[in-house]
Design a protein around this motif. Structure first.
Motif: not given
Length: 721
Positions: A549-555, A559-565, A567-579
Motif C-alpha cells: 500500500k505504501l509503495e503504490l501510494a508513494q510510487d 511516477r508523476a515527478e519523473n514523467a515531468s522530467r 521519463k513517463p511510466g518509470l516505476t520503482f516498486v520493488p519486485s522483492a516485495l512480490y517475491l
C-alpha cells in the motif's frame, strides 16, 4: 613563515597566538628524521587502535555499492564509461556522483583482486586515514609552530572514535578522499602564497588536482574554498588579495567543472527521492527543521567530547522534531545547542586576532560541517557520524589549544602542577584509543554491531529493525528481544501518513515474521501466548500488504515527478516485495495468490530469485512450459546460474520428449540452444528482460542484453525491439 603573522596586530598579537610552554620545541631545532619518526609513532598508535578492524565484513551500504556493483568487477572501457556516466549507487536514484570513489573500489576489487575479501579494502581505507593524519600534523605545525602540539593534534584527531564510521566502514572512503582533497589543497594554497614563477604554478596545479580529486569522490569537498578563506583570515593576512587570487581560481575551476559534469551526468537520471524516515526535516517547516538541525549539532559536539554511545544510524525518530514547547527536554536541548553555537561564534570573533587557533578551529568546524548540517540545505540524512570526519579537525585544534593553555597556567603554580597536563593528555589518548578499539570490535562482531546501535540510538526505527533482522536465536530471551525490537520499529513508523512512511520496513518485517513461523513449524514449538506458525504467517502477510500500500501510494507521486522530467511510466516498486508476498502466500497454503504475486513481481523486474520461485510455482501447478520460460529469463539476466541449465533440461524433456530441445550426445543430456523451440524461448526471454530494463531507464543493461542476444545467441534484431 611569511604569511603567518598579522602585521596590523603587532608583536603582542603574535605572542598571544598560542600559549607558550616551557617544553615547546621550535621547529627549527627538531630534526626532520626525528619529526618523521614521531609522526610514524602517532600513526602506528592509530594502526593499533584499528588493528582489529581489517576483517570487518561488508555491512550496510557496502553490499550494494561494492559487492553488487558489476561495474567494478573488471577493468574495461565499458565499465569505466558506466562509472563515469552513472550514479554512485548502481541502483540509481541517489543523486550522488562520485566516480573516483567507485574507481577506488574497482582498484581493490579488480586490480588488487580483493574481490569479496574485505581486508584489502580496509587497508586502503586506513592508508588514506594515515595520509590525512599526516596532513593534519602539517596543519598543526602551521597553527601552533610547535612539534609536540602538532603531534598531539594528529593523535587526538586520528584516534578519535567518532571517525570509525568513515575509516572502518569501507564506503566511508568517500569521506576519506574528500578530506584528503580539502587538506591537501589547503597546504598547497599555503605553499603557493610563498612561491613565485614555476613553483607557484606547480602549487596552483596541486590545488586544482586536489580539489578535483576530492570533488569527484564526494560533493562536500566544495567547502575547500571556505577553508582557504578561513586560513587567509587567520594566518595569511600579510598576503595581498592579488597574491591569493590565483589559489582561489585554481580551486574554483574544478568546482565549476564538477558541477557542470555532475548536472550533465545526473540530468538523465531518475528523480532522487529522500525518504522522510532518513531525514524527517524534509517534511518540517523551515524554522522547525533548522532548530532540529541545531539540536543535532549539539549532539555532534557531545559525541566529540566523549563518544560513549556510537551508532551507524540516527533515523526517524531518534532526533525528534523541535516542538516549540519550552517545557520539553528535547526542545530544551535544541535551545541549549543554539546557545552553545552562538557562544562559539562570538568566541571565534573575539579570538580572531589574539587567539588565532581558537578562531580557526571554530570557523573550520562550522564551515566543514555546513554542507551536511541541514542548516542551509536539506540532505538525505538527518545525522551521521561520518559527517564529522573533517569537521572534527577543528574540535581537535581546540582541544590542543586548551591543553596548552592549561599547561601554561599550571606552570605558574610550580613544576609539580605542570606535570599534570601531560599525564592527563596521555590518559585521554589512551581512552580514545581504547574506545576506538572497542568500537571496531562492534564492526567485526555483527551481533555487537546491531546491538550497540540500538543502545546508542534506541528511538531509531532502523536500528531496531536491523537488530531484529540480524538476531541470532539462541534461546527464548533472544526470540522475545527480537520480536520486541521489530514491533518497536513498526510502532515508531505506524503514526506516519502513507506518503512519509517507510515501505521497506514493513517488507522486512514481513520476512521476519514469516521466518518466525517457519522456525516454529520446523521445531514443533509454540510462540508467545500460544501463537503457532499460522499466526506469524498472517502477521507476515499483513506487514507485506501494508508495504505494498505504501509503495503504490508513494510510487504514484514519483511516477508523476519523473514523467515531468521526460521519463513517463518509470516505476520503482520493488519486485522483492512480490517475491516475499508470494512466499508468504505459499506458507499460508494459497498457491493461486502466490502465483499472482510472483507474476506481479516479474512484470516489474526480471529478478533471478523471483523467477526461480515463479518457475517452481508453475511446475507445481503442472505448467512446465511457463516454468521453463521463467528459468530461461532468469538465465538471460544472470548467465552464471548454470545450475538452472539442469532444471531446464528436465523441463524441456517433458515439454518436447521426442523433439530437438534436449540433445543426448556422449551419454549426457544438455539443452540444445539451436533447436527452434529453445532458441525462440531464449530470444523471447532476452526481449522481455531488455524491455524491463528500458522501462526503468537502465539503458546500458538493456543494450548489453540485446547485444548478447544478437551477437552470441543469433537472435534476429527485429525480435529484440
Amino acid at each position: 613563515m611569511k604569511h603567518d603573522t598579522d602585521k596590523s596586530a603587532g608583536k603582542g598579537a603574535k605572542d598571544r597566538r598560542q600559549p607558550e610552554t616551557a617544553d615547546s620545541v621550535p621547529l627549527g631545532k627538531a630534526p626532520a628524521v626525528r619529526r618523521a619518526l614521531l609522526l610514524t609513532a602517532v600513526i602506528g598508535a592509530a594502526l593499533c587502535a584499528y588493528s582489529n578492524s581489517f576483517h570487518a565484513p561488508f555491512l550496510l551500504d557496502n553490499d550494494p555499492i561494492i559487492l553488487k556493483d558489476e561495474r567494478i568487477r573488471e577493468v574495461t572501457g565499458e565499465h569505466a564509461q558506466r562509472i563515469l556516466h552513472g550514479e554512485y549507487w548502481p541502483l540509481g536514484m541517489s543523486a550522488l556522483y562520485r566516480p573516483l570513489t567507485t574507481f577506488s573500489f574497482m582498484f581493490n576489487y579488480a586490480v588488487l583482486e580483493n574481490g569479496a575479501d574485505p581486508t584489502g579494502y580496509h587497508w586502503l581505507n586506513f592508508a588514506l586515514h594515515a595520509a590525512n593524519m599526516g596532513l593534519v600534523y602539517l596543519l598543526g605545525l602551521v597553527i601552533f609552530e610547535q612539534l609536540p602540539a602538532a603531534l598531539l593534534l594528529a593523535a587526538i584527531w586520528g584516534l578519535h572514535p567518532v571517525l570509525t564510521e568513515s575509516v572502518t566502514n569501507i564506503v566511508g572512503r568517500a569521506d576519506l578522499l574528500a578530506a584528503f582533497g580539502v587538506l591537501a589543497a589547503l597546504h598547497a594554497h599555503r605553499k603557493a602564497l610563498d612561491a613565485t614563477g614555476g613553483r607557484k604554478a606547480a602549487w596552483l596545479a596541486a590545488i586544482a588536482l586536489a580539489v578535483a580529486a576530492g570533488l569527484f569522490s564526494k560533493e562536500s569537498t566544495v567547502v575547500v574554498v571556505a577553508v582557504m578563506a578561513i586560513y587567509d583570515l587567520t594566518f595569511g593576512r600579510a598576503a595581498s588579495w592579488k597574491a591569493r587570487a590565483p589559489s582561489y581560481l585554481a580551486a574554483l575551476v574544478p568546482c565549476l567543472v564538477f558541477l557542470y559534469v555532475r548536472a550533465h551526468m545526473l540530468g538523465a537520471a531518475a528523480a532522487a527521492v529522500f525518504p522522510y524516515g532518513d531525514n524527517p526535516l524534509m517534511g518540517a517547516g523551515f524554522w522547525t527543521a533548522r532548530m532540529t538541525a541545531v539540536k543535532v549539532i549539539g549532539r555532534y559536539l557531545a559525541l566529540l567530547v566523549w563518544p560513549a554511545g556510537l551508532s551507524w544510524d540516527y533515523s526517524f525518530n531518534e532526533n525528534p522534531l523541535f516542538g516549540w514547547r519550552l517545557t520539553s527536554w528535547e526542545d530544551a536541548k535544541a535551545i541549549l545547542a543554539l546557545l552553545v553555537c552562538l557562544a562559539g561564534v562570538a568566541a571565534a570573533f573575539a579570538c580572531r586576532r589574539g587567539r588565532k587557533p581558537v578562531f580557526f578551529a571554530i570557523a573550520f568546524f562550522l564551515a566543514t560541517l555546513a554542507p551536511t548540517s541541514n542548516v542551509f540545505i536539506l540532505i538525505g540524512s538527518i545525522m551521521a557520524e561520518r559527517f564529522l570526519y573533517l569537521p572534527s579537525v577543528g574540535f581537535a585544534v581546540l582541544a590542543v589549544y586548551g591543553a596548552q593553555l592549561l599547561s601554561q597556567r599550571l606552570a605558574r603554580r610550580g613544576s609539580e602542577c605542570r606535570k599534570a597536563v601531560p599525564v592527563a593528555v596521555g590518559v585521554i589518548l589512551l581512552a580514545l584509543a581504547a574506545r576506538t578499539l572497542d568500537r571496531n570490535t562492534d564492526w567485526v562482531d555483527q551481533g555487537r554491531f546491531w546491538r550497540s546501535a540500538v543502545e546508542a540510538a534506541p528511538r531509531s526505527f532502523k536500528t531496531n529493525l536491523a537488530a531484529a533482522n540480524n538476531a541470532v536465536f539462541i534461546g527464548r530471551k533472544e526470540w522475545d528481544t527480537a520480536i520486541a525490537e521489530m514491533d518497536r520499529a513498526l510502532a515508531i513508523l505506524d503514526g506516519l501518513p502513507d506518503l512519509r512512511n517507510v515501505p521497506i520496513a514493513y517488507r522486512q518485517a514481513g520476512v521476519f515474521y514469516r521466518n518466525l513461523g517457519i522456525r516454529l513449524e520446523s521445531s514443533n514449538l509454540t510462540g508467545r501466548a500460544g501463537a503457532g506458525p499460522g499466526y506469524w504467517y498472517r502477521k507476515s502477510l499483513n506487514a507485506l500488504l501494508r508495504s505494498e500500500k505504501l509503495e503504490l501510494a508513494q510510487d504514484e507521486i514519483h511516477r508523476a515527478e519523473n514523467a515531468s522530467r521526460g521519463k513517463p511510466g518509470l516505476t520503482f516498486v520493488p519486485s522483492a516485495l512480490y517475491l516475499q508476498m508470494g512466499l508468504t502466500y505459499q506458507k499460508l497454503g494459497d498457491p493461486r495468490r502466490a502465483l499472482e504475486a510472483f507474476e506481479r513481481g516479474r512484470a516489474l523486474e526480471s529478478e533471478p530469485e523471483l523467477l526461480e520461485e515463479l518457475a517452481s510455482a508453475y511446475g507445481a501447478a503442472g505448467d512446465t512450459r511457463k516454468a521453463a520460460m521463467a528459468l530461461v529469463e532468469a538465465l538471460a539476466v544472470d548467465p552464471s546460474r548454470m545450475r538452472l541449465a539442469t532444471k531446464l533440461v528436465e523441463l524441456y524433456s517433458q515439454i518436447d520428449p521426442t523433439g530437438c530441445a534436449v540433445s543426448h550426445e556422449g551419454g549426457t543430456s544438455s539443452l540444445n540452444v539451436a533447436c527452434p523451440l529453445v532458441h525462440g524461448d531464449i530470444c523471447t526471454a532476452s526481449r522481455n528482460v531488455a524491455a524491463k530494463y528500458l522501462r526503468t531507464w537502465q539503458h546500458a543493461e538493456a543494450a548489453a542484453i540485446r547485444r548478447t542476444a544478437i551477437e552470441e545467441l543469433g537472435c534476429a534484431p527485429e525480435l529484440l525491439n
